[in-house]
Design a protein around this motif. Structure first.
Motif, PDB file in Angstrom:
ATOM      1  N   LYS A   1       8.821 -25.341  28.656  1.00  0.00           N
ATOM      2  CA  LYS A   1       7.543 -25.229  28.753  1.00  0.00           C
ATOM      3  C   LYS A   1       6.783 -24.108  28.059  1.00  0.00           C
ATOM      4  CE  LYS A   1       3.314 -25.065  31.778  1.00  0.00           C
ATOM      5  NZ  LYS A   1       2.707 -24.386  32.901  1.00  0.00           N
ATOM      6  N   ALA A   2       7.642 -22.917  28.290  1.00  0.00           N
ATOM      7  CA  ALA A   2       6.898 -21.610  27.366  1.00  0.00           C
ATOM      8  C   ALA A   2       7.078 -22.028  25.965  1.00  0.00           C
ATOM      9  CB  ALA A   2       7.867 -20.494  27.991  1.00  0.00           C
ATOM     10  N   ALA A   3       8.409 -22.619  25.516  1.00  0.00           N
ATOM     11  CA  ALA A   3       8.603 -23.035  23.831  1.00  0.00           C
ATOM     12  C   ALA A   3       7.710 -24.086  23.635  1.00  0.00           C
ATOM     13  CB  ALA A   3       9.735 -23.571  24.064  1.00  0.00           C
ATOM     14  N   ALA A   4       7.171 -25.132  24.448  1.00  0.00           N
ATOM     15  CA  ALA A   4       6.243 -25.870  24.059  1.00  0.00           C
ATOM     16  C   ALA A   4       4.880 -25.136  23.747  1.00  0.00           C
ATOM     17  CB  ALA A   4       6.301 -27.102  25.148  1.00  0.00           C
ATOM     18  N   GLU A   5       4.531 -24.295  24.875  1.00  0.00           N
ATOM     19  CA  GLU A   5       3.298 -23.758  24.441  1.00  0.00           C
ATOM     20  C   GLU A   5       3.191 -22.621  23.291  1.00  0.00           C
ATOM     21  OE1 GLU A   5       2.199 -23.204  29.402  1.00  0.00           O
ATOM     22  OE2 GLU A   5       3.077 -21.591  28.235  1.00  0.00           O
ATOM     23  N   GLU A   6       4.323 -22.055  22.933  1.00  0.00           N
ATOM     24  CA  GLU A   6       4.485 -21.473  21.662  1.00  0.00           C
ATOM     25  C   GLU A   6       4.288 -22.181  20.610  1.00  0.00           C
ATOM     26  OE1 GLU A   6       5.000 -18.107  19.240  1.00  0.00           O
ATOM     27  OE2 GLU A   6       4.553 -18.181  21.273  1.00  0.00           O
ATOM     28  N   ALA A   7       4.938 -23.285  20.495  1.00  0.00           N
ATOM     29  CA  ALA A   7       4.862 -24.705  19.362  1.00  0.00           C
ATOM     30  C   ALA A   7       3.248 -24.585  19.268  1.00  0.00           C
ATOM     31  CB  ALA A   7       5.738 -25.436  19.607  1.00  0.00           C
ATOM     32  N   ALA A   8       2.847 -25.201  20.345  1.00  0.00           N
ATOM     33  CA  ALA A   8       1.268 -25.532  20.268  1.00  0.00           C
ATOM     34  C   ALA A   8       0.620 -24.188  19.909  1.00  0.00           C
ATOM     35  CB  ALA A   8       1.013 -25.933  21.694  1.00  0.00           C
ATOM     36  N   ARG A   9       0.812 -22.950  20.139  1.00  0.00           N
ATOM     37  CA  ARG A   9      -0.055 -22.053  19.639  1.00  0.00           C
ATOM     38  C   ARG A   9       0.161 -21.901  17.946  1.00  0.00           C
ATOM     39  NH1 ARG A   9       0.733 -17.027  17.940  1.00  0.00           N
ATOM     40  NH2 ARG A   9       3.054 -17.223  18.386  1.00  0.00           N
ATOM     41  N   LYS A  10       1.524 -22.033  17.520  1.00  0.00           N
ATOM     42  CA  LYS A  10       1.649 -21.926  16.187  1.00  0.00           C
ATOM     43  C   LYS A  10       1.141 -22.959  15.451  1.00  0.00           C
ATOM     44  CE  LYS A  10       5.996 -19.253  16.267  1.00  0.00           C
ATOM     45  NZ  LYS A  10       7.556 -19.373  16.106  1.00  0.00           N
ATOM     46  N   LEU A  11       1.123 -24.216  16.102  1.00  0.00           N
ATOM     47  CA  LEU A  11       0.415 -25.334  15.402  1.00  0.00           C
ATOM     48  C   LEU A  11      -1.034 -25.157  15.196  1.00  0.00           C
ATOM     49  CD1 LEU A  11       0.373 -28.341  14.541  1.00  0.00           C
ATOM     50  CD2 LEU A  11       0.194 -28.810  16.894  1.00  0.00           C
ATOM     51  N   GLU A  12      -1.563 -24.305  16.254  1.00  0.00           N
ATOM     52  CA  GLU A  12      -2.997 -24.180  16.185  1.00  0.00           C
ATOM     53  C   GLU A  12      -3.495 -23.092  15.325  1.00  0.00           C
ATOM     54  OE1 GLU A  12      -7.213 -24.003  17.216  1.00  0.00           O
ATOM     55  OE2 GLU A  12      -5.597 -25.590  17.808  1.00  0.00           O
TER      56      GLU A  12
END
Length: 151
Positions: free
Chosen positions: A12-23
């Motif tokens: 979940k933390a990795a997915a949130e980090e990926a989402a932040r980088k995408l943003e």
């Protein structure tokens, strides 16, 4: 069970980090788009301004030519007509020289603006590619998390 929960928290933390980088990548792409649009707008405004200046120069040139012709028609003022004609030729030569310098400066400016616009477009393309890559990685992570969740 605790190991699965810990692994799920990590994913979940990795997915949130990926989402932040995408943003972040999307924000950079938006900024590059704004910069490109502003550059294009300024180039269009400058071109319109230059066209207006050239129109005024043509009007001034026409007026000077008409004055010279009128002076030449006055036979009793032939000397003044010759002087006015000479002055008009001098002014025309200077105007032609200045117009040539202005044209070269405008061409250099347009070339610089085109280069800036191309650079902005290149950066926009890079940002879009990074955003696409981040999206792909995010989707892979999410898919793996989903697959893991079904096990």
């Amino acid at each position: 069970r605790k190991a699965r929960e810990a692994e799920a928290v990590g994913k979940k933390a990795a997915a949130e980090e990926a989402a932040r980088k995408l943003e972040e990548a999307a924000n950079k792409a938006d900024e590059a788009t704004r910069n490109f649009e502003n550059t294009a707008k300024k180039a269009a405004e400058e071109a319109a301004h230059q066209a207006e200046e050239e129109r005024k120069a043509r009007q001034a040139e026409d007026a000077a030519r008409k004055e010279a012709e009128e002076a030449a028609r006055n036979a009793d003022q032939e000397r003044k007509a010759r002087e006015a004609e000479e002055a008009a030729k001098q002014a025309a030569a200077e105007a032609a020289h200045k117009a040539e310098e202005d044209r070269k400066a405008r061409e250099a400016e347009v070339a610089a603006k085109e280069k800036a616009a191309e650079e902005a477009a290149r950066r926009l393309e890079e940002a879009a590619s990074k955003a696409d890559e981040a999206t792909r990685k995010f989707e892979e992570t999410a898919k793996k998390a989903a697959e893991y969740g079904t096990k």
